[in-house]
Motif scaffolding. Structure first.
Motif, PDB file in Angstrom:
ATOM      1  N   PHE A  58      -5.830   5.511   8.444  1.00  0.00           N
ATOM      2  CA  PHE A  58      -5.179   5.212   7.169  1.00  0.00           C
ATOM      3  C   PHE A  58      -5.682   3.859   6.680  1.00  0.00           C
ATOM      4  CE2 PHE A  58      -0.989   7.843   7.571  1.00  0.00           C
ATOM      5  CZ  PHE A  58      -1.749   8.983   7.809  1.00  0.00           C
ATOM      6  N   LEU A  59      -6.013   3.834   5.375  1.00  0.00           N
ATOM      7  CA  LEU A  59      -6.543   2.602   4.797  1.00  0.00           C
ATOM      8  C   LEU A  59      -5.617   2.101   3.705  1.00  0.00           C
ATOM      9  CD1 LEU A  59      -9.063   4.339   5.894  1.00  0.00           C
ATOM     10  CD2 LEU A  59     -10.430   2.790   4.498  1.00  0.00           C
ATOM     11  N   GLY A  60      -5.568   0.781   3.582  1.00  0.00           N
ATOM     12  CA  GLY A  60      -4.820   0.181   2.478  1.00  0.00           C
ATOM     13  C   GLY A  60      -5.645   0.224   1.199  1.00  0.00           C
ATOM     14  N   SER A  61      -5.040  -0.226   0.112  1.00  0.00           N
ATOM     15  CA  SER A  61      -5.732  -0.146  -1.185  1.00  0.00           C
ATOM     16  C   SER A  61      -6.953  -1.057  -1.211  1.00  0.00           C
ATOM     17  CB  SER A  61      -4.765  -0.512  -2.312  1.00  0.00           C
ATOM     18  OG  SER A  61      -4.124  -1.735  -2.000  1.00  0.00           O
ATOM     19  N   ASP A  62      -7.007  -2.048  -0.328  1.00  0.00           N
ATOM     20  CA  ASP A  62      -8.172  -2.923  -0.272  1.00  0.00           C
ATOM     21  C   ASP A  62      -9.232  -2.405   0.705  1.00  0.00           C
ATOM     22  OD1 ASP A  62      -6.786  -3.223   2.043  1.00  0.00           O
ATOM     23  OD2 ASP A  62      -6.821  -5.416   2.067  1.00  0.00           O
ATOM     24  N   GLY A  63      -9.029  -1.198   1.204  1.00  0.00           N
ATOM     25  CA  GLY A  63     -10.017  -0.621   2.115  1.00  0.00           C
ATOM     26  C   GLY A  63      -9.866  -1.051   3.565  1.00  0.00           C
TER      27      GLY A  63
END
Lengths: 514, 514
Positions: B402-407
C-alpha cells in the motif's frame, strides 16, 4: 557450484581481483613476466582468539592449479577491461599460461598451523604466480577457518559427543555450504546433513538404517501404549497432540528401524514425549528399537536430563531396558558457549547438530590469510613498512616442528631453505618471533613441516583421503600442549627464526625497504 | 564453482540435506508424493537489526529449478544411504523428477522485503517441492543478506561516494565471493574487484583506462619534480623512499593514463605523498593526469583531509589545477561505523574499498530464511507451536504493498489468494502482525508484490538485468520512509493480514495444531 569427478570445486582463473591482471600487465611491460618468483601464503593471527589453526584447502588449490588455463573468453574479457592499447603479446602470453612451471610446497591438509609459518609456498614465473594470489587465498582461507572452527567445537564437546554439521541452508552460498561440510568433518565433526558432501567427498551421513515396514496395525498398539504411558506419567490421554502422534506413526511405518521423534513441536512433557514413548514402545513389541529423539528449542540440557530420567523409569516400569539409552539429539543455534554447557559432565545429550555457528564462523567470519612475495630472481624480498606487524619474512624458507621427548610440540622453526635441517638432540639458538632475545632449544625430535606437492606442475604424491587428513588433524591436536588449546586467552605457541633468517631480516631492514 | 553460459552457479540437486530425501521417502511410502503442495520462503526478522531486507537470488533459483534433474549417480548415492530395502519405485520416481510441474511466484530481484512476506512461493508435487527446500534457502539467503548489507552500507555512504567491493579473498569460499560481488552491486555498490563477476554478470570493474606509454625519460623529470615538491613541503630530498618511487615510476610507465599510488607503504607524509606528487607532476607535463591515490592504513579520514589540502596548495603553487581533485581511495577493514566516519560531511574521501565486512556480513553472517508448507491437497496448512514466533501463516496467499499519495510505502498486506485484490482509494480493515487490534488503512495506490516467474516449469517473462534490478532496489529504497531506514532501532515497517487470512489463522489455531 560445479565439481570435477573427484568432487572438487572447479575454480576459474578469472575468479581473481582485477588488480592481479593489472599487476601482471605491469610485470609484462617491465619485461619481468618470467622472473622466477616465490610467494608464501600464511596468516598473522590465529582465528577466534585461539592459538592454533588447522591448514585446509590444499587439495582444492592443487586441483585449481592443475586445471589453470585461461580460456579465449577469459582473455577477451580481460582485453575488454584493460587499456585498449595493451600489447597483444600480453594477451597471447596469458592464453598460453598454465601451471607447468609452478612448484608448491605446503603444510599437509589437517596440519596444525601457526602465525607466519607458510601454509603454501608457491614458486614459478612472476606474472603467473601473481595471478594465483586471490583464488589461492579464497580456497585456503575459508577451508582453514571452518576446519579450525570445527576443531574448537570438537575440543569443547570432548571425544564422545556426536557432532553433526547441518548448516547448508545457513551457509554463504552453495559452495560455502559444501566447503563447510567437508572441512568441518576434517576438523572433527562426525557427519554432515549435506548429501553432496557425502556423495562427492565421502563425508558420513546419519541415515536411517532400514525401512522395512511392520505388518501389524501400529495405530491400535500405539493407542494402547499411550494409555499406559499417560497413566504412568500422570497425564490425561487427551493431552498428547493427536496430529503429532499421527506424524510419528507415519514416520514409524516408513522407517520402523530408524524411528525418531522431534519432541518439541507442541510441548515436550505433555505431548512429544508421551507420543514418542507410545510409538517407540509399540514398535518395540515388533522388535524395532527407536533410534532417537530430537529437541530443537528451550533449555536443551535440562530437557535432556528430564527425558533421560523418564526413559529410565519408563524403561524400568515396562521392562524395556533399551529405552534408557535411546540417543538424545539437540540443535538450536548452538555456539561455543552453548556447546560447552551441553558437553558438561552429567549431560545426557548424545548428538549435537550445529548449523550457522560452524558454517558461518560468526566469531570471526574470515581468516585473514595473506600471500606475499618472498623472493624474486633468486633474491630475497621483504616488505618493510612503518607498521612492523605488516612486515614479511624474506627468502625461500624451510619450516620444522621441534618435539619434546614425550612427542609434544615445542615450537616451529623457520629458516632459510639453504640451511642444513636442524638435528634432533642438538642444541640450537633461535629467535622467537616478537622476542628481543634469542633462546636455546634442544629438540628430542624434528619434523619437517612443508611437503613438496606440485613440482613443475606435476603432483608429487597421491593426496591423502579426507579421513586420513581428519585423523592426522586429531592426532596433531592431541600432541599440542593443552595451554595452547585453551580457547580463550591461550598461551601463544612459539614460532622462531633461525639465526641466519634473523640476520637476513636485520640486514634487509637496515638497508631500508626493498 | 562452475557456472552456466549466463554466469549462474550450477547447483546440483544433491546440494541438500539428507533429511529432505528422508522426508521424500516418507511421502512416497505414504502415497503422498504427488499431492499438490505449496511452500513459502520467507524470513522472520530483518537482518542486522534493521527494518528492511532486499530480496535477491531469484535468478539463481530459477536457473536451479530449470536444470533440476537427478543424475543416475545422484540416485545411486541416495540408494546407498537410504535403507537397503527401499522400494525401487522410489528411486525410479526420483530419476524421473524435473520441475515441469513447479510454479513459482516471487518478489522481483531487488525488491524491499519484510518479515513474513514470501520471497518465493513454490508450488508443485509435495515430494519434489520438499526436496527443493535446502538449495532454495541456500541460494536466496546469502544473496539477500549481502544485498541488504550492501544497501545499508550505501545508505551510510550517501549517494556520491564510490563503493568498491574487494572481498573475494576474504569470502566464505569461491562461490561466496562470486555471489557477494554480484549482490553487493545489486545492493548499491559501484563496482567489484572480482573479474569473474565482471565477465559473467557485467558487474563494473574499475580498470585502468589506457596504457600507452610516455616516450620521454620519466625518471629525470620525476627527480626534478621531487626536488621542487620536497622544497615546497619542507622535506629533505633523501626522505622519500627511492624503492617506492621506482615502483611508482614503473607503474606510471605501464599505465600513464591510469597512474595511481598507494601512499602508505612507508610514510604517507614523508615518502608516499612526495613520491606520488613527483611522478604525477612529471606525468602531467606529458599531458597525463593521475587518477588517484590510495590509503590502506592509519586514520583514513584525517589523512585524506591532509592529502587534499596538500593537493590544493601544491596544485596552486605549480599551477596544475587538476591536482586538487585527484580522487582519494581508502580501504582497511571498513565496517558500518568506519564508513559512517568516512562519509561525514567534510570528508575528502572519494572511493571506499570494502572487503570482509561486505562479503562476510560479520554483524550477522546468516539471514535465517525458512521454507514452510502453507497448503497441501488444496487445504491450508499451518504450523502451530507453543512458541508463537515459530507459527506460520496458512494458505496460498497474495501480497500487496500500500502506498500513500506521495508514493511512499505504507504497509504490506498478506491475504488469501482467492480474495479480490485491494483497491486504491478504498478503506480497508487489516490486522498488523503482532497487533491485538485491527486498523483501517486507505491506500492511494496498491502494488501487487509477487510475480509469476515460473509456470509449470516454464519461465514466464525475461528476467531483468542486474542493472535493472539494482536500479529497482535503489528506487524502492528511496520510497521507504526514513524511519524504516534507520540502521539502529528503526521503526518497524508494518506487515498486515487481511481479515479473511486473520480469520483462517484464528480458526486453525482454535482447532489446534494441524
Amino acid at each position: 557450484m560445479e565439481l570435477d569427478g573427484e568432487g572438487r570445486a572447479v575454480v576459474r582463473p578469472l575468479l581473481t581481483d582485477l588488480y592481479q591482471a593489472t599487476m601482471a600487465l605491469g610485470y609484462w611491460r617491465a619485461g619481468r613476466a618470467c622472473e622466477a618468483a616465490e610467494f608464501e601464503l600464511f596468516f598473522r593471527h590465529c582465528p577466534f582468539g585461539g592459538s592454533f589453526a588447522l591448514a585446509a584447502g590444499l587439495r582444492d588449490c592443487l586441483c585449481f592449479l592443475r586445471s589453470f588455463r585461461l580460456q579465449d573468453a577469459d582473455v577477451q574479457f580481460l582485453a575488454s577491461v584493460l587499456p585498449p592499447d595493451t600489447d597483444p603479446g600480453f594477451f597471447e602470453h596469458l592464453r598460453a599460461l598454465d601451471c607447468s612451471g609452478v612448484t608448491v610446497r605446503a603444510l599437509p591438509e589437517g596440519s596444525l598451523a601457526f602465525p607466519g609459518v607458510p601454509l603454501l609456498q608457491v614458486s614459478g614465473p612472476l606474472l603467473l604466480v601473481q595471478l594465483l594470489e586471490t583464488p589461492l587465498l579464497c580456497l585456503v582461507s575459508y577451508a582453514s577457518l571452518v576446519a579450525t572452527n570445527a576443531a574448537r567445537l570438537r575440543l569443547i564437546a570432548g571425544p564422545d559427543k556426536r557432532l553433526l554439521e547441518m548448516g547448508l541452508r545457513r551457509a554463504q552460498g552453495p559452495d560455502g555450504g559444501f566447503t563447510a561440510s567437508i572441512y568441518s568433518y576434517l576438523g572433527g565433526f562426525n557427519s554432515s546433513s549435506n548429501t553432496l558432501a557425502g556423495q562427492l567427498r565421502g563425508v558420513p551421513m546419519l541415515a536411517p538404517a532400514s525401512s522395512e515396514g511392520p505388518t501389524v496395525d501400529l495405530t491400535a498398539s500405539v493407542n494402547l501404549w499411550l494409555k499406559r504411558v499417560c497413566t504412568y506419567l500422570g497425564l490425561e490421554v487427551q493431552e498428547p497432540h493427536p496430529g503429532e502422534r499421527a506424524a510419528f506413526v507415519a514416520y514409524a511405518l516408513a522407517f520402523p528401524r530408524a524411528f525418531q521423534g522431534l519432541l518439541d513441536s507442541y510441548s515436550v512433557r505433555r505431548s512429544g514425549l508421551p507420543n514418542f514413548l507410545a510409538v517407540a514402545l509399540a514398535l518395540g513389541e515388533l522388535g524395532y528399537r527407536a533410534v532417537g529423539v530430537r529437541l530443537d528449542s528451550g533449555d536443551l540440557l535440562q530437557q535432556a536430563q528430564e527425558i533421560r530420567g523418564i526413559f529410565r523409569t519408563v524403561g524400568a516400569q515396562f521392562q524395556v531396558p533399551w529405552l534408557e539409552s535411546v540417543p538424545i539429539a539437540v540443535s538450536n543455534n548452538i555456539d561455543e558457549e552453548g556447546l560447552a554447557r551441553l558437553a558438561q559432565k552429567d549431560s545426557e545429550v548424545n548428538v549435537i547438530g550445529i548449523g550457522t555457528s560452524v558454517v558461518t564462523c560468526p566469531k570471526q567470519p574470515s581468516m585473514g590469510c595473506v600471500y606475499k612475495l618472498v623472493s624474486v630472481g633468486g633474491q630475497p624480498r621483504m616488505k618493510l613498512t612503518e607498521d612492523p606487524a605488516k612486515q614479511t619474512l624474506p627468502g625461500s624458507k624451510a619450516a620444522f616442528r621441534f618435539l619434546g621427548s614425550d612427542g609434544s610440540f615445542l615450537l616451529d622453526l623457520l629458516q632459510l631453505a639453504e640451511e642444513p635441517p636442524p638435528k634432533a638432540g642438538q642444541e640450537l639458538k633461535v629467535w622467537p618471533q616478537g622476542a628481543q632475545e634469542p633462546c636455546t632449544v634442544k629438540p628430542a625430535q624434528v619434523e619437517p613441516l612443508l611437503r613438496l606437492c606440485l613440482q613443475q606442475g606435476q603432483l608429487c604424491r597421491p593426496l591423502p583421503s579426507l579421513d586420513e587428513s581428519r585423523t592426522f588433524a586429531q592426532q596433531s591436536l592431541s600432541r599440542l600442549n593443552p595451554a595452547h588449546k585453551q580457547l580463550q586467552n591461550p598461551t601463544v605457541y612459539p614460532v622462531a627464526l633461525s639465526e641466519k633468517l634473523r640476520a637476513l631480516v636485520d640486514s634487509l631492514s637496515a638497508g631500508g625497504p626493498l
